[in-house]
Structures are given as structure tokens and as C-alpha cells.
Design an enzyme around this catalytic site. Structure first.
Site, PDB file in Angstrom:
ATOM      1  N   CYS A 115       0.821  -1.222   0.000  1.00 61.50           N
ATOM      2  CA  CYS A 115       0.000   0.000   0.000  1.00 61.50           C
ATOM      3  C   CYS A 115       0.849   1.264   0.000  1.00 61.50           C
ATOM      4  O   CYS A 115       0.322   2.360  -0.204  1.00 61.50           O
ATOM      5  CB  CYS A 115      -0.943   0.001   1.195  1.00 61.50           C
ATOM      6  SG  CYS A 115      -2.294  -1.166   0.979  1.00 61.50           S
ATOM      7  N   HIS A 255      -3.298   7.420   2.962  1.00 60.13           N
ATOM      8  CA  HIS A 255      -3.697   6.159   2.338  1.00 60.13           C
ATOM      9  C   HIS A 255      -5.003   5.716   2.998  1.00 60.13           C
ATOM     10  O   HIS A 255      -5.159   5.822   4.217  1.00 60.13           O
ATOM     11  CB  HIS A 255      -2.605   5.111   2.551  1.00 60.13           C
ATOM     12  CG  HIS A 255      -3.037   3.731   2.169  1.00 60.13           C
ATOM     13  ND1 HIS A 255      -3.507   3.431   0.918  1.00 60.13           N
ATOM     14  CD2 HIS A 255      -3.091   2.577   2.893  1.00 60.13           C
ATOM     15  CE1 HIS A 255      -3.825   2.150   0.872  1.00 60.13           C
ATOM     16  NE2 HIS A 255      -3.594   1.615   2.053  1.00 60.13           N
ATOM     17  N   ASN A 285     -10.275   0.432  -0.002  1.00 59.29           N
ATOM     18  CA  ASN A 285      -8.818   0.533  -0.092  1.00 59.29           C
ATOM     19  C   ASN A 285      -8.398   0.117  -1.506  1.00 59.29           C
ATOM     20  O   ASN A 285      -8.457  -1.060  -1.849  1.00 59.29           O
ATOM     21  CB  ASN A 285      -8.189  -0.385   0.968  1.00 59.29           C
ATOM     22  CG  ASN A 285      -6.673  -0.351   0.946  1.00 59.29           C
ATOM     23  OD1 ASN A 285      -6.064   0.233   0.042  1.00 59.29           O
ATOM     24  ND2 ASN A 285      -6.051  -0.990   1.918  1.00 59.29           N
TER      25      ASN A 285
HETATM   26  O1  UT7 Z   1      -3.751  -1.036   3.393  1.00 58.02           O
HETATM   27  C1  UT7 Z   1      -3.180  -2.199   3.863  1.00 58.02           C
HETATM   28  C2  UT7 Z   1      -3.161  -2.213   5.289  1.00 58.02           C
HETATM   29  N1  UT7 Z   1      -4.341  -2.878   5.815  1.00 58.02           N
HETATM   30  C3  UT7 Z   1      -4.912  -2.380   6.876  1.00 58.02           C
HETATM   31  O2  UT7 Z   1      -4.520  -1.337   7.336  1.00 58.02           O
HETATM   32  C4  UT7 Z   1      -6.032  -3.163   7.517  1.00 58.02           C
HETATM   33  C5  UT7 Z   1      -5.942  -2.959   8.986  1.00 58.02           C
HETATM   34  N2  UT7 Z   1      -6.956  -3.703   9.728  1.00 58.02           N
HETATM   35  C6  UT7 Z   1      -8.232  -3.312   9.748  1.00 58.02           C
HETATM   36  O3  UT7 Z   1      -8.619  -2.352   9.102  1.00 58.02           O
HETATM   37  C7  UT7 Z   1      -9.144  -4.044  10.681  1.00 58.02           C
HETATM   38  O4  UT7 Z   1      -8.403  -4.961  11.427  1.00 58.02           O
HETATM   39  C8  UT7 Z   1     -10.285  -4.799   9.945  1.00 58.02           C
HETATM   40  C9  UT7 Z   1     -11.315  -3.808   9.411  1.00 58.02           C
HETATM   41  C10 UT7 Z   1      -9.747  -5.648   8.841  1.00 58.02           C
HETATM   42  C11 UT7 Z   1     -11.023  -5.698  10.932  1.00 58.02           C
HETATM   43  O5  UT7 Z   1     -11.491  -4.952  12.037  1.00 58.02           O
HETATM   44  P1  UT7 Z   1     -11.156  -5.400  13.548  1.00 58.02           P
HETATM   45  O6  UT7 Z   1     -11.880  -4.485  14.417  1.00 58.02           O
HETATM   46  O7  UT7 Z   1      -9.666  -5.477  13.713  1.00 58.02           O
HETATM   47  O8  UT7 Z   1     -11.811  -6.832  13.611  1.00 58.02           O
HETATM   48  P2  UT7 Z   1     -11.134  -8.214  14.077  1.00 58.02           P
HETATM   49  O9  UT7 Z   1     -10.333  -8.790  12.972  1.00 58.02           O
HETATM   50  O10 UT7 Z   1     -10.479  -8.032  15.412  1.00 58.02           O
HETATM   51  O11 UT7 Z   1     -12.421  -9.078  14.276  1.00 58.02           O
HETATM   52  C12 UT7 Z   1     -13.361  -8.789  15.340  1.00 58.02           C
HETATM   53  C13 UT7 Z   1     -14.509  -9.780  15.225  1.00 58.02           C
HETATM   54  C14 UT7 Z   1     -14.056 -11.227  15.080  1.00 58.02           C
HETATM   55  O12 UT7 Z   1     -15.028 -12.028  15.723  1.00 58.02           O
HETATM   56  P3  UT7 Z   1     -14.718 -12.647  17.186  1.00 58.02           P
HETATM   57  O13 UT7 Z   1     -13.507 -13.501  17.017  1.00 58.02           O
HETATM   58  O14 UT7 Z   1     -14.491 -11.464  18.075  1.00 58.02           O
HETATM   59  O15 UT7 Z   1     -15.969 -13.405  17.473  1.00 58.02           O
HETATM   60  C15 UT7 Z   1     -14.110 -11.473  13.605  1.00 58.02           C
HETATM   61  O16 UT7 Z   1     -14.314 -12.831  13.286  1.00 58.02           O
HETATM   62  O17 UT7 Z   1     -15.240  -9.491  14.028  1.00 58.02           O
HETATM   63  C16 UT7 Z   1     -15.304 -10.647  13.199  1.00 58.02           C
HETATM   64  N3  UT7 Z   1     -15.263 -10.229  11.815  1.00 58.02           N
HETATM   65  C17 UT7 Z   1     -16.350  -9.830  11.147  1.00 58.02           C
HETATM   66  N4  UT7 Z   1     -17.641  -9.736  11.502  1.00 58.02           N
HETATM   67  C18 UT7 Z   1     -18.495  -9.294  10.583  1.00 58.02           C
HETATM   68  C19 UT7 Z   1     -14.186 -10.104  11.002  1.00 58.02           C
HETATM   69  N5  UT7 Z   1     -14.557  -9.664   9.796  1.00 58.02           N
HETATM   70  C20 UT7 Z   1     -15.893  -9.495   9.868  1.00 58.02           C
HETATM   71  C21 UT7 Z   1     -16.862  -9.030   8.945  1.00 58.02           C
HETATM   72  N6  UT7 Z   1     -18.141  -8.948   9.350  1.00 58.02           N
HETATM   73  N7  UT7 Z   1     -16.539  -8.664   7.679  1.00 58.02           N
END
Ligand code: UT7
Length: 328
Positions: A115, A255, A285
Site C-alpha cells: 500500500c 492512504h 482501499n
Molecule cells: O492497506 C493495507 C493495510 N491494511 C490495513 O490497514 C487493515 C488494517 N486492519 C483493519 O482495518 C481491521 O483490522 C479490519 C477492518 C480488517 C477488521 O477490524 P477489527 O476491528 O480489527 O476486527 P477483528 O479482525 O479483530 O475481528 C473482530 C470480530 C471477530 O469475531 P470474534 O472472534 O471477536 O468473534 C471477527 O471474526 O469481528 C469478526 N469479523 C467480522 N464480523 C463481521 C471479522 N470480519 C468481519 C466481517 N463482518 N466482515
């Protein structure tokens, strides 16, 4: 006066097809509310044409600049394409773009820093201008992320979109242009965000396809924790190094990976969100395209001498910041 590299034109291309959160909800277990609250994306553009990819979008963005600036493609001396989704592993996408737009006098190559590809390419290009080697460079960020996203994975399919954005760089002696930049890399972050196969360590095979190793693989939370600190740190560093106070900054051009990361960066800089170029809601993104896409969208609001801070964070890890004074 010192020669600086100035952005003197911008252009962008976004595909027509809009992939909404509602459509994503039909494919994976997620909801519009979750996506909006966790990353701030409402919709993304997807390039549906099977015979078109990153080079096509890059060429469209470049052609917009040539039209707006009334330039001949023959005037372009160098094309640098930032992309993680080149049309082919080789030749470089820049060469394909040069051929598509008729820039037969130009040298070209690609830059890949996930990115952070676009800012890496822009920093690189600025040195060719400052040294006097070239006077007209197209720096283009273009990614067809839909070619490497698994649409059965709810962790990644919500985030990415396809687009291209481009800038024209020319020498300036009026004190505007790129005035400072710092880029960073930490390869120990590889495991948190990468595409396992398709390179030389895991060449394409039936097994690599079956195991879905050609898609973006991401531990979102680990990336988030690092990104939220490093993007804010580098923005603050750009302000400190250049004696800029919050009121001196016209715009932050970040970004677009996650709205919460961008808000944390603005907060650290002490600037309000109306000074932040934010379009993640419409495009998601788009990897290498996010920053030039923002500059193109905000072009009509920018004024000569506006101070802009550009920041990025991506896989690698790779991150960086740039301070520039807008030139027109
Ligand atoms: O440009 C490249 C660089 N990339 C980034 O900067 C991405 C950085 N990361 C993020 O933006 C965030 O981590 C995400 C948006 C990808 C995810 O958000 P998060 O708040 O970190 O969620 P998480 O991965 O900690 O997941 C929290 C919960 C999990 O459930 P449990 O284990 O707490 O029951 C996930 O399984 O949310 C669940 N989950 C979802 N639920 C509904 C993960 N993806 C989804 C989804 N819809 N799409």
C-alpha cells in the site's frame, strides 16, 4: 532557487461497477453496520471486464492528465507505475501503459511496496526531477485488487476496490512542490499481510490454487495495531521536521485503509476531519491508487501554497510520509 519536484496535474480512473455492502452481505456473513463501523467502507468499484486490468486503468488516468494539461504523450520522459497487481509478472506495467498512451519516448518501470507503492514511487520520481535528469514524469498508482481478493473471505473482501490515480511531476523553482519525505520498512511484518503464492517461493500450482494462496492473506488486527501508531508517528514527524503547526496544514492526504486509522492520524496531528481527504466510503482501499485518487477528487479545492501531508502504511510493513506545497 533550489529545484523541487512539483505535482502539476492529476487524473484518475474508477471502474463503473459498484460493489455495495449489501451485495457483500449476500456472499459472506457480515453486515453493512459492521463494515461501516469497523472500517468506514460503504462501496467499492470493481473492474468487471476480463480483458482489462491495472495497465488499462493506469492508462486512463494518465490520458486524463495529458488531456487536462494539453500535453503530447511524446513529452513524457519517464513513467513509474506503483502496483501490487501488475498485468503480468513482467514486463513492467509501466511499459504497457507507455505503449497504450503512445509515450514512445519514455523510460518506464514499476515500484512495489504494497500500500506504500505510490508514495515510494513519488519519492523516487522526485529525485529524477531534483537532479535535473527528467522534466516530465508520470507517477501512476493502479491496482485491480479484485484480481487477488477472495470474495468468500469476510475479513478481506469488505476492504478492497479497483482504481487508478496519476500525477504529473515537473520541476519548480517557486518554493512549492515536494519539500520533505521519509519512507520506512520493517520486513518482520511480512506474516501479517501478504500474498503467499505466485512469486518464486511458491510458484503457481494446482495445490497453491486449491489452498487459495494467490489471495490477500491478512491478520487485520495485527496490521491495524501497527498502522494506527506508525501512520500517526510519521505524520507528526513530517510536521516536526518542517516546523508545521496544525493550523499550517491545509490537508492530510492519507492512504485509505481504514477510517479509524485515518482518524487517529488526524487526531495526533491536531487537525479536524474537514482537513482530511477521505473517500474510503466510496472506493474502499484501492492500494496504490488511494492517494492520487484523493488528490484528483480534491484538486478543485486546492490552492497554490497549500501545505499537504501525505501518509501511508501497508504490507511489509512499509510506511512513510511526505510534505509538499501545492503548486497550482
Ligand atoms: O492497506 C493495507 C493495510 N491494511 C490495513 O490497514 C487493515 C488494517 N486492519 C483493519 O482495518 C481491521 O483490522 C479490519 C477492518 C480488517 C477488521 O477490524 P477489527 O476491528 O480489527 O476486527 P477483528 O479482525 O479483530 O475481528 C473482530 C470480530 C471477530 O469475531 P470474534 O472472534 O471477536 O468473534 C471477527 O471474526 O469481528 C469478526 N469479523 C467480522 N464480523 C463481521 C471479522 N470480519 C468481519 C466481517 N463482518 N466482515
Amino acid at each position: 532557487m533550489k529545484i523541487t519536484a512539483a505535482i502539476t496535474g492529476v487524473g484518475a480512473y474508477v471502474p463503473e461497477y459498484i460493489l455495495t455492502n449489501h451485495e457483500i452481505e449476500q456472499n459472506v456473513d457480515t453486515s453493512n453496520e459492521w463494515i461501516m463501523s469497523r472500517c468506514g467502507v460503504a462501496e467499492r468499484r470493481i473492474l468487471k471486464d476480463v480483458d482489462k486490468a491495472s495497465a488499462f486503468m493506469a492508462a486512463e488516468a494518465a490520458k486524463e492528465i495529458l488531456r487536462k494539461k494539453n500535453l503530447s504523450p511524446l513529452d513524457i520522459e519517464l513513467i513509474i507505475v506503483a502496483t501490487v497487481t501488475p498485468d503480468h509478472p513482467y514486463p513492467s506495467t509501466a511499459n504497457i501503459v507507455a505503449d497504450m498512451i503512445g509515450a514512445t519516448n519514455a523510460w518506464g518501470f514499476d515500484v512495489q511496496a504494497a500500500c506504500s507503492s505510490f508514495l515510494s514511487a513519488l519519492f523516487t520520481a522526485s529525485k529524477f526531477i531534483e537532479s535535473g535528469v527528467y522534466k516530465k514524469i508520470l507517477v501512476i498508482g493502479s491496482d485491480k485488487m479484485s484480481s487477488i481478493v477472495d470474495y468468500t473471505c469476510r475479513k478481506t473482501s469488505i476492504l478492497f476496490g479497483d482504481a487508478a490515480g496519476a500525477v504529473l511531476l515537473e520541476p519548480s523553482e517557486d518554493g512549492t512542490g515536494i519539500l520533505d519525505a521519509r519512507m520506512y520498512a520493517d520486513g518482520s511484518g511480512k506474516k501479517f499481510l501478504y500474498q503467499p503464492a505466485g512469486g518464486s517461493i511458491i510458484p503457481a500450482s494446482i495445490e497453491s490454487v486449491t489452498k487459495k494462496q494467490h489471495f490477500v492473506t491478512m491478520d487485520g488486527q495485527s496490521v491495524f495495531k501497527f498502522a494506527v501508531v506508525k501512520m500517526a508517528d510519521v505524520a507528526a514527524e513530517m510536521m516536526d521536521r518542517n516546523n508545521l503547526k496544525a493550523e499550517d496544514v491545509a490537508y492530510l492526504t492519507p492512504h485509505q485503509a481504514n477510517k479509524r486509522i485515518i482518524e487517529a492520524t488526524a487526531n495526533r496531528m491536531g487537525i479536524s476531519m474537514d482537513k482530511v481527504m477521505l473517500n474510503i466510503e466510496k472506493y474502499g482501499n484501492t492500494t496504490s491508487a488511494t492517494i492520487p485518487l484523493c488528490l484528483t477528487e480534491w484538486e478543485s479545492q486546492l490552492k497554490k501554497d497549500d501545505n499537504l501531508i501525505l501518509t501511508t502504511f501497508g504490507a511489509g510493513f512499509s510506511w512513510g510520509g511526505m510534505f509538499l506545497k501545492w503548486s497550482y
